[in-house]
Design an enzyme around this catalytic site. Structure first.
Site, short mmCIF file in Angstrom:
data_model
loop_
_atom_site.label_atom_id
_atom_site.label_comp_id
_atom_site.label_asym_id
_atom_site.label_seq_id
_atom_site.Cartn_x
_atom_site.Cartn_y
_atom_site.Cartn_z
N TYR B 27 0.81 -1.12 0.01
CA TYR B 27 -0.10 -0.16 -0.15
C TYR B 27 1.01 1.33 0.25
O TYR B 27 0.38 2.24 -0.01
CB TYR B 27 -0.95 -0.10 1.04
CG TYR B 27 -2.02 -1.35 1.15
CD1 TYR B 27 -2.92 -1.13 0.26
CD2 TYR B 27 -2.02 -2.09 2.03
CE1 TYR B 27 -4.19 -2.00 0.36
CE2 TYR B 27 -2.53 -3.43 1.91
CZ TYR B 27 -3.83 -3.12 1.03
OH TYR B 27 -4.68 -4.15 0.93
N ASN B 76 -13.86 3.99 -1.46
CA ASN B 76 -13.18 2.73 -1.50
C ASN B 76 -13.83 2.00 -0.13
O ASN B 76 -13.58 2.33 1.13
CB ASN B 76 -11.60 2.94 -1.03
CG ASN B 76 -11.05 1.90 -0.82
OD1 ASN B 76 -11.57 0.79 -0.52
ND2 ASN B 76 -9.44 1.99 -0.96
N ASP B 89 -27.81 -0.05 -1.08
CA ASP B 89 -29.00 0.58 -1.15
C ASP B 89 -28.67 2.28 -1.41
O ASP B 89 -29.44 2.77 -1.92
CB ASP B 89 -29.91 0.22 -0.13
CG ASP B 89 -30.53 -1.22 -0.09
OD1 ASP B 89 -30.48 -1.63 -1.42
OD2 ASP B 89 -30.96 -1.73 0.71
N HIS B 102 -10.38 0.72 -5.65
CA HIS B 102 -9.67 -0.36 -4.71
C HIS B 102 -8.14 0.04 -5.07
O HIS B 102 -7.62 -0.19 -6.12
CB HIS B 102 -10.09 -1.76 -4.93
CG HIS B 102 -11.31 -1.99 -4.41
ND1 HIS B 102 -11.71 -2.30 -3.18
CD2 HIS B 102 -12.59 -1.88 -5.13
CE1 HIS B 102 -12.99 -2.27 -3.10
NE2 HIS B 102 -13.58 -2.42 -4.39
N ILE B 103 -7.27 0.11 -3.86
CA ILE B 103 -6.05 0.12 -4.07
C ILE B 103 -5.24 -0.95 -4.58
O ILE B 103 -4.35 -0.68 -5.78
CB ILE B 103 -5.29 0.72 -2.86
CG1 ILE B 103 -5.87 2.18 -2.20
CG2 ILE B 103 -3.64 0.88 -3.10
CD1 ILE B 103 -5.39 2.65 -1.05
N ARG B 113 -13.62 -12.04 -2.71
CA ARG B 113 -13.16 -10.75 -3.00
C ARG B 113 -13.41 -10.24 -4.45
O ARG B 113 -13.36 -9.11 -4.92
CB ARG B 113 -11.69 -10.18 -2.98
CG ARG B 113 -11.53 -10.34 -1.15
CD ARG B 113 -10.27 -9.47 -0.94
NE ARG B 113 -9.50 -10.23 0.35
CZ ARG B 113 -9.90 -9.47 1.59
NH1 ARG B 113 -10.61 -8.52 1.57
NH2 ARG B 113 -9.45 -10.28 2.69
#
Lengths: 142, 142, 142, 142, 142, 142, 142, 142, 142, 142, 142, 142
Positions: B27, B76, B89, B102-103, B113
């Site tokens: 990250y 994110n 919703d 998404h990183i 996922r």
């Protein structure tokens, strides 16, 4: 929590605070407050308590708070209907019966909306009958 | 919420407050604050608002708060991507378009996922392009 | 393949030669040639090469041709996204990173379009942001 | 492509060039050329064009070529019936209606042959009626 | 196709033209040409013909070409192993037996690689024994 | 059941008695009676018998009645297409061939309509070609 | 277990003791003893040890016994192929490589036979090549 | 069917004729006739018509009969809830809205009872609230 | 229904009226009437009642009629075995035990025939033992 | 957070604040406070910290707070066990090992309770051993 | 194995040696020995041989031993019913017909007990009729 | 089996005899004998009996032998955990409680290892806590 009239609690889950402001074609233009007020008017012998939260754990807190003393709980779990084992557990743990309500017909939408994780531990449910569903559910406690 | 510049809100879900402190190999070592600051620098004509919470319901609250007035929302959703019908919703209920970011590449991790419950109601998404994904998402609102 | 400027190859799969001629409401009225020309204009420091074929094996050939020398490949695999193990294999075999682009949001269409066989071996992807997706993908190679 | 008679194109996919040479008990002993000639004889007011290829992408090319001008396309996609999203996309993109034909009954063979990826975007289909299926499909354009 | 020695055809599918150039740790450093030459050396009484293509339909063409006269076909279908009904159909249609070969062990990779659509119509297969698999397959025709 | 002309029986299942009265945009405005009359006109050498019932078991009775003597049966099983093993059993038990007809394209509706339990034991089928499907099916018995 | 020649162990699982006595059309008429003797003849430089048992745990015992010293193990696990996690565990635990052999083609039988629980931990496998498979497997250890 | 009061039809499916005679602990000891009579008493301004059959096709007949003129239909489909596409089709074809009622909570029984094939085409439903469900459903037509 | 001898009812579902006329190789050449007569002969102390219908709802009617007084019911549900929740419900509702009989072995036919929806609520079952199954079932009530 | 004794944190998720008040037959009559006090007594050399919340995001907060400094975390995630990817992510992100505890045996309840999303990222788990599970988990950190 | 009377072998699998000692409410209080003795008494013209083992491979051995000479085998495979491909293989390999018996109704227990891997290769089966099942199975060989 | 001290039996399944010799990084370097000796040392008031076998049926024998008299059984079923209905049956049949132990964390390995067929009938389980798991399990019987 000693009250003279029997208590019925109407608990609404995520995004139901938007009622009356969004998608009025589907949900009508009455706010959640107005809907609850109408229900109270129809059942003068009941003490109708209303609670709404977008937070799953706060809904658990509320069900724990009322779930051992109220006559009945009317619960519209919104999007948590299909995903919350924790809400299922609390409904199974309390002694007050719960009736599940959905304003729109969850069965003609996406497949993942067809199964309610909560339904097996509720007393019953009302689906697709609009805001009349709240009234029908309260009446079932008569 | 009358502002002179158009507002773009960047909302980050659970555990993204740890950015820059954990798994730096994946990250990077920039904190969430630094990432947002960099984005603001790149888009001086936008008013970039940043919000982070680990609580699903608070993320719903935030999306409700900005979702009828902001130009765009960059979201994110972290671990709620795959489990939250309630977030789906609220994204469907608001009028502001949402771009999912998404990183890392969520498609080369565990099977669960691979599917985002939110993607079908978002305008689009950027996946696996690192923190550049936030910038790419904001630019899509130009 | 000695070039002075770094090369980014934009490869489009089946039916994307129809861009600008069909379903303009969804895909806009720019032809593939115009889209590529616009991208070249935005990145004057890159040498943008464009290739399109409806034949899976020719797409493999093209990825083999550029996949060991180009800076990056932007790939819109069209209908082969969901069915081609052979394309997945070639992307995994080359050394050039690949970014997958889809013009429309493949997540709000049929279920079989939700999973990309290629995504796990790509660097990342951009979905649903229109032809801007090509630009965002190229920019990720900066 | 200005022709005096309306055009109906009969496109055959992989391995149908073997008709008349293999498994005659099932497929009969007429070659593809003979079958097409018989159809032309039955419909003198139509201009019947025939195309066959074993290559998925060439079938896409052919459907693109005729799909905006012909009166109808009769398509026997052979083994690509069950695997080609790209062929589905091109059938959805063109304006000419397509009728899917299978000579044998694909429903009493392996399970994976039971679902046609193409059927949902075709106008209709004829299955299991032998080479008469081509004739029945052409007649549906009358 | 009148030859004095019996013919065995070795057909390789997509990306196998890269053998010897990529992932040498897994596939060794011999090119496809060298591998075939080695096999020819081991079987002087056979006429070994080699064909490779990345295009599914061209592989079908090749199998049709040799499938009614050769003694045997050794087929490494690469990524089409798991997706091609059309290749399955042609193997079922010809009279020459086909032995499927995979250099690496396809069973300890992704789940979708575990099932071969072609295996049920092949005579047999050799998996995970490296380039020796080609030799073992040819020898099975002795 | 000695008749001079060969008999073809057209059997229609549940709700097809409503043809011509409901959803005319899809099904046209001809009643079932008119459709059958048109078919009889087109095939003067056949004796066309028509039967309709909403009751699964009565359809079984009818197929038993005609299934050992008629030249062919044209069967539109309506909603029983996807659920009736008993109808499948009777079609498999009789000697008369059955052609399954659906007026609309059952493949672009709900998923559960895509698979016909009856198709594997029918001779073939015609789908999505409107009421012309009845004609095409009868003609297949020529 | 100090031996002068390298040891290859051929282990056969349940019902393979019936070889040569049942279903000769499929399995040939050679007994397991004859098959092993033939293999020994073909590989005079190896010491071929043969073991057969119908008991899963005894097969585990045998693999433990030879699995740290033999050059290779050839294993036909019979019906335990698809059900035995315990055999998979022992193959993964030993240091000797294992090659899985099946005499007939397990891929054109029932669906549950298509996946081998053992294949992912074996070095490779030979399927459908008759008793030649034992020879091919032993040769792979050269 | 010209009546002075609006008509609401209560249709009960298989085995509901046994109400009051079996499993009284669950279903109470009132017969179906008594239940209907009670409902009629509660809604003096409606003309309540009751119909019961164990035969799927007769239920279709009844829904066709009333489905274009009645104000509403209350339908307890019993065991056909989960298996009848034909009943779903007739509910979709008529113009009268249908409310589905189940006396007991079908969600805490076998898994196959959780999904109603009919619910997606009904207006809504009431589940698990005993015979009060009939009353609640009728009231929804007010 | 006061009878001197205990009553055992043998109920046969769809297509079993064809016994003795179709597929004699499998089902033998005795008609249903003969089979029942033979059973009556074997059990002179029982009053054997036989009922057959092709209509699901009529089978429900019959089970309701005898299900509270007979000693036992022998039920061959034919094609309704795998699809009828309504028959399951009636078997669960009655007090007479039911033994399910199938003449042929339903486990070596199509996959959808392997599971009986009725078996969990029956006392037991006899499968694949020919018409002897009726006798074995009756004897179990001794 | 500098403490002299090593810290073990016991975190309890939704509804575990009800311990000792509900379903005493299953969970015993000790409150959560008593249980924790007993554990502290058993491990005088540890500093036992207890935290409980019904809110998923607050549990994430707590795990983040202690997850980089404590010796170990004992976590009973209650109903979030089976649904929370976000909790899984935080357990994977921290450096403190986590042992999952369930008081009752989650494997003999509903199917959806059998798989823990968290188990793969925990060090281990204790299931079904009552409140002794907390003790066993703490002891594992010795 | 030349015997004067025809041999029927009753083979019992794992845990059936506990009959008469455990769960007497379900299985009765007769030991396996007593049950077999009773069967022998009922069939004086047969030579009844009984075998029991908890070891899968020993059951295979026994079936091999008797499976080419006995008149019939009655087999209660206990827990191996649902998991043993090896037992299925031996039943398919022998020439003696096998009838599968289960004392209790395996269809109203856990889902994984509903399908017998062995049933497709047995002649037939008797389920849920108590120890009478052994008698009924033996009688089927008459 | 009259003993003065209460008996706890530790039963280990397939391949656990290899403990201490293989994969020491995961399982440590203590042999099974040493592990049991350590446990005996920790519980001087118990009589610890140890049994290991690679044969499923012998494990059943052992559980039958001790399962009606011992205080507790600690069972590490190894690879039979996921496949043995017969072991499940014996655990359900005995009266001694069983605690399931796995040394490593079976939840972060292959998917098929995540579900234990035995867990639902055990008292509880300890997973992933190394050889301490045996100790924790024994202590649970205190």
């Amino acid at each position: 929590m000693s009250r003279s009239r029997p208590v019925v609690v109407i608990i609404n889950g995520p995004n139901l605070n938007l009622l009356g402001t969004r998608e009025k074609g589907i949900y009508g233009d009455k706010s959640l407050e107005n809907i609850i007020a109408d229900v109270q008017t129809k059942f003068p012998d009941f003490d109708i308590i209303s609670y709404q939260s977008n937070i799953e754990g706060e809904l658990i807190d509320a069900i724990q708070k009322y779930g051992f003393s109220a006559l009945g709980i009317v619960f519209n779990p919104g999007g948590y209907t299909h995903t919350s084992v924790a809400l299922r557990d609390v409904i199974a743990a309390i002694t007050t019966p719960v009736v599940e309500v959905h304003i729109s017909n969850i069965h003609n939408r996406e497949d993942f909306r067809r199964l309610s994780l909560l339904a097996p531990v509720c007393k019953g449910g009302v689906v697709g009958l609009g805001t009349y569903g709240y009234e029908a559910a309260v009446r079932s406690f008569l």
